[in-house]
Design a protein around this motif. Sequence first.
Motif, PDB file in Angstrom:
ATOM      1  N   HIS A 442     102.451 -25.445  20.035  1.00  0.00           N
ATOM      2  CA  HIS A 442     102.073 -24.173  19.413  1.00  0.00           C
ATOM      3  C   HIS A 442     101.842 -24.354  17.917  1.00  0.00           C
ATOM      4  CE1 HIS A 442     101.990 -19.915  18.418  1.00  0.00           C
ATOM      5  NE2 HIS A 442     102.967 -20.124  17.555  1.00  0.00           N
ATOM      6  N   ARG A 443     102.672 -25.187  17.274  1.00  0.00           N
ATOM      7  CA  ARG A 443     102.499 -25.406  15.828  1.00  0.00           C
ATOM      8  C   ARG A 443     101.188 -26.119  15.540  1.00  0.00           C
ATOM      9  NH1 ARG A 443     108.081 -26.681  16.060  1.00  0.00           N
ATOM     10  NH2 ARG A 443     107.554 -28.907  16.133  1.00  0.00           N
ATOM     11  N   VAL A 444     100.816 -27.076  16.414  1.00  0.00           N
ATOM     12  CA  VAL A 444      99.555 -27.785  16.206  1.00  0.00           C
ATOM     13  C   VAL A 444      98.375 -26.830  16.303  1.00  0.00           C
ATOM     14  CG1 VAL A 444      98.037 -29.559  17.149  1.00  0.00           C
ATOM     15  CG2 VAL A 444     100.495 -29.977  16.974  1.00  0.00           C
ATOM     16  N   SER A 445      98.375 -25.998  17.345  1.00  0.00           N
ATOM     17  CA  SER A 445      97.282 -25.042  17.480  1.00  0.00           C
ATOM     18  C   SER A 445      97.323 -23.994  16.376  1.00  0.00           C
ATOM     19  CB  SER A 445      97.358 -24.361  18.851  1.00  0.00           C
ATOM     20  OG  SER A 445      98.600 -23.670  18.998  1.00  0.00           O
ATOM     21  N   LEU A 450      95.130 -21.463  11.449  1.00  0.00           N
ATOM     22  CA  LEU A 450      95.235 -21.105  10.033  1.00  0.00           C
ATOM     23  C   LEU A 450      94.067 -21.669   9.235  1.00  0.00           C
ATOM     24  CD1 LEU A 450      99.068 -21.602   9.453  1.00  0.00           C
ATOM     25  CD2 LEU A 450      97.828 -19.441   9.516  1.00  0.00           C
ATOM     26  N   ALA A 451      93.637 -22.883   9.591  1.00  0.00           N
ATOM     27  CA  ALA A 451      92.481 -23.459   8.903  1.00  0.00           C
ATOM     28  C   ALA A 451      91.233 -22.626   9.157  1.00  0.00           C
ATOM     29  CB  ALA A 451      92.276 -24.908   9.364  1.00  0.00           C
ATOM     30  N   VAL A 452      91.092 -22.126  10.387  1.00  0.00           N
ATOM     31  CA  VAL A 452      89.947 -21.259  10.695  1.00  0.00           C
ATOM     32  C   VAL A 452      90.037 -19.961   9.911  1.00  0.00           C
ATOM     33  CG1 VAL A 452      88.843 -19.924  12.518  1.00  0.00           C
ATOM     34  CG2 VAL A 452      89.593 -22.259  12.968  1.00  0.00           C
ATOM     35  N   LEU A 491      83.217 -22.904   8.268  1.00  0.00           N
ATOM     36  CA  LEU A 491      83.869 -22.062   9.276  1.00  0.00           C
ATOM     37  C   LEU A 491      83.515 -22.537  10.685  1.00  0.00           C
ATOM     38  CD1 LEU A 491      85.466 -19.574  10.173  1.00  0.00           C
ATOM     39  CD2 LEU A 491      83.389 -18.209   9.827  1.00  0.00           C
ATOM     40  N   ALA A 492      82.245 -22.867  10.895  1.00  0.00           N
ATOM     41  CA  ALA A 492      81.838 -23.353  12.217  1.00  0.00           C
ATOM     42  C   ALA A 492      82.544 -24.661  12.568  1.00  0.00           C
ATOM     43  CB  ALA A 492      80.317 -23.526  12.258  1.00  0.00           C
ATOM     44  N   GLU A 493      82.682 -25.559  11.599  1.00  0.00           N
ATOM     45  CA  GLU A 493      83.377 -26.820  11.851  1.00  0.00           C
ATOM     46  C   GLU A 493      84.849 -26.581  12.178  1.00  0.00           C
ATOM     47  OE1 GLU A 493      82.814 -29.290   8.493  1.00  0.00           O
ATOM     48  OE2 GLU A 493      80.645 -29.563   8.807  1.00  0.00           O
ATOM     49  N   ALA A 494      85.495 -25.654  11.480  1.00  0.00           N
ATOM     50  CA  ALA A 494      86.901 -25.357  11.753  1.00  0.00           C
ATOM     51  C   ALA A 494      87.091 -24.785  13.150  1.00  0.00           C
ATOM     52  CB  ALA A 494      87.448 -24.396  10.700  1.00  0.00           C
ATOM     53  N   ALA A 500      88.285 -28.319  20.083  1.00  0.00           N
ATOM     54  CA  ALA A 500      88.484 -29.715  20.467  1.00  0.00           C
ATOM     55  C   ALA A 500      89.967 -30.044  20.580  1.00  0.00           C
ATOM     56  CB  ALA A 500      87.818 -30.635  19.446  1.00  0.00           C
ATOM     57  N   ALA A 501      90.788 -29.500  19.659  1.00  0.00           N
ATOM     58  CA  ALA A 501      92.225 -29.772  19.706  1.00  0.00           C
ATOM     59  C   ALA A 501      92.863 -29.189  20.958  1.00  0.00           C
ATOM     60  CB  ALA A 501      92.899 -29.212  18.457  1.00  0.00           C
ATOM     61  N   LEU A 502      92.437 -28.002  21.357  1.00  0.00           N
ATOM     62  CA  LEU A 502      92.990 -27.380  22.561  1.00  0.00           C
ATOM     63  C   LEU A 502      92.558 -28.115  23.826  1.00  0.00           C
ATOM     64  CD1 LEU A 502      92.562 -23.590  21.673  1.00  0.00           C
ATOM     65  CD2 LEU A 502      94.642 -24.975  21.558  1.00  0.00           C
ATOM     66  N   GLN A 503      91.341 -28.666  23.825  1.00  0.00           N
ATOM     67  CA  GLN A 503      90.865 -29.381  25.000  1.00  0.00           C
ATOM     68  C   GLN A 503      91.541 -30.739  25.158  1.00  0.00           C
ATOM     69  OE1 GLN A 503      86.612 -29.584  24.623  1.00  0.00           O
ATOM     70  NE2 GLN A 503      86.310 -27.380  24.979  1.00  0.00           N
TER      71      GLN A 503
END
Length: 717
Positions: A442-445, A450-452, A491-494, A500-503
């Motif tokens: 959860h912290r990773v996601s 937050l970056a988004v 924003l699009a890259e974030a 990608a991180a969730l997948q």
Amino acid sequence: MTAHAPSVVLIGAARTEVVAVLASMAISALENCSDERRNEDHRGASGAVGGDLSASVVDGPGPRDTESTTRQYGLVEEAVRLGWARRDVVVIDTDLGVSGRFGVVRAGFTELVSRVCSGEVGAIFGIEISRLARSNAEVARLMEFAAITETLLIDADGIYDPGDVNDRMLLGMKSTMGEVELHVMAQRLQASKKAAAARGELRTPLPVGYVHDECGEVTVDPDAEVQAAIGDLFAAFAACGSAYGVVAAFADRRFPLRAYGGVWAGQLRWGRLTHARVLGVLRNPCYAGAYVHGRFASRRSVDPDGVVHSGTVERPRAKWEVLINDHHDGYIGWDDYLANEAKLAANRTTTGARPPREGSALCQGIIGCGSCGARMATNYRNNQRPTYECTSRADHLTTPTCRSVAAATLDAAVADRLLAALDPTEVALALAAADEVADRRHRVSRAAELAVERARYEAQRAERAFAAVDPENRLVAATLETRWEAKLAALAEAEQAVEAALQQLPPLPSRADIEALTADLPRLWLAETTSNKNRKRLLRTLIADITLLPESDRAMARIGIRWHTGATEELRVARPVHPGTAKRSGSAAVEMVTRLGPTTPTDELADLLNAAGLTTGHGQRFDVKAVQWIRHAYHVPAPTPFTAGEISVADAAQRLNCNAGLIYDWIKAGKLPARRGPGNRLCIPWTDSVESESRCRIAESGHLNPAARHTKPRIRT
């Protein structure tokens, strides 16, 4: 904030009418003094910290006291008034802003000494000559050179001739008094600093993750992304127990840094997390809510050539001058800070620690030799078959009972004993670990989200700026439009990074599956998803160390286990048989070959072994090669293949004093009779006539006997 002002030194040569002025033999003013001490010490040149310096110490930006600087540069006019031409006055202010403490290299002072030694200087002017340097040794050295070159020293109190013993004594006394004055002033100011630090009110630069509020109190940085990065760092270290593991966990993430000084002063910068930064965060007690003063100390050292070096060293916790727990909100507790400190110490192999590694040897680092007392090293000749070897072998200090043992044999016995000691019904720790994994995910996601959110805020801010500009002002509008497009791309890259991180994250097992798995600890221990490093950590939570005890029976191994509770026990296990030894033929076959081999041919012996129902170590029937290998391994002679009157090739070569290859050539060419006997050996019928013919053949051979060569004269045409 420290204000700097130069000291002014005037160099002149009365004999040659050459005058030079050196400005700024600079000394740093002391910092962080109280308002009362600041007002008391604001006394012009006589109140300088070192050299001809006067400074006003303030807590923030404000006017600087430049009166002392003006007076020092004004010495040029004093030199002109005393008769020197203005063109002959040289000002050297190289050391402006450079500390005048002992050991600091100052180019201006070095140039002054060089000019004095070269005889170019007739007089040196300054507000206070005794404060050209903070060190009396440097002032004394300058006076010694000035006495040799007949250079005068002039300040507001008078003119000094270093060649006169009375003037030198007076300058020496003034230098000593000035040094004592500086010491007293520094002591008072340092006492004020310590008093403020003892109350936790001395403001110092804060590490990233903390800021000062309007009242000067230490508070957590309100930036949620910064808080998430700091919290995830401590969580990653708790999970992996290694600073390098934290660096690997942040390989695709950025980490904040608060800049102090330079053009980025006060700004929040983001960059790659390095090993040094991880150690800096883990070792900083500020993150545990503690206020610390005196954690570091300055140390000076002297090289054999007399060069002085200054450095900073970290003091042990017992020597910290101030330690106030619960001074502010912490990212971790004080107990967690101490536990992290212990983990870092346990990972430091240079001090003898043996942390768990990724290798397959389970007892790596905690096993010792019970014969000589040395530790046992883990040798990975093959990662599938590591061994434990006594390190005394390298120094040739082994005892007769020092042994090496296959890691698989010892590890299997220790693991079985460990699993037997664990209670399978206690699954609370396993469930807590599963909750920690879910929380870590959860912290990773959350960090990516937050970056988004930050990127979305920056894009909206750029959009508002573009909307507020006058459309007719195309120069400004074009710039703001480009900035808006860049923020939208970020924003699009974030957002893509979040997806990608969730997948990439594998699915988590359900709580019911975890409970079923933890109910069978051997299955969990042997699971492919359990790493060797985690097995070693579990082992070390219960077992303190392992000892390979002496054992007279080389087929057995004795293992001593010392638990953390202080209890000890001993295991005795069979050592594995070497693969080559395991494939040897049975003792019955070896006994038959040894008994019948000297009188029985090899092929007949193979038939006898097969008739007796014996097989080789591989379970195959005996043939000639298998029997020959037993003869070779156990040195069983074969029956002689020669009949009466027959000899071997080697015997024939020895009698004729020739090479055995010649005998083989003669047999192949049919010049020498021979037959194949048992064991495929060549048997040569040997008589006197055969020997005589062989010797004649050798004597008539021009190749074998150079004396028999016939040479004919070459006919030229």
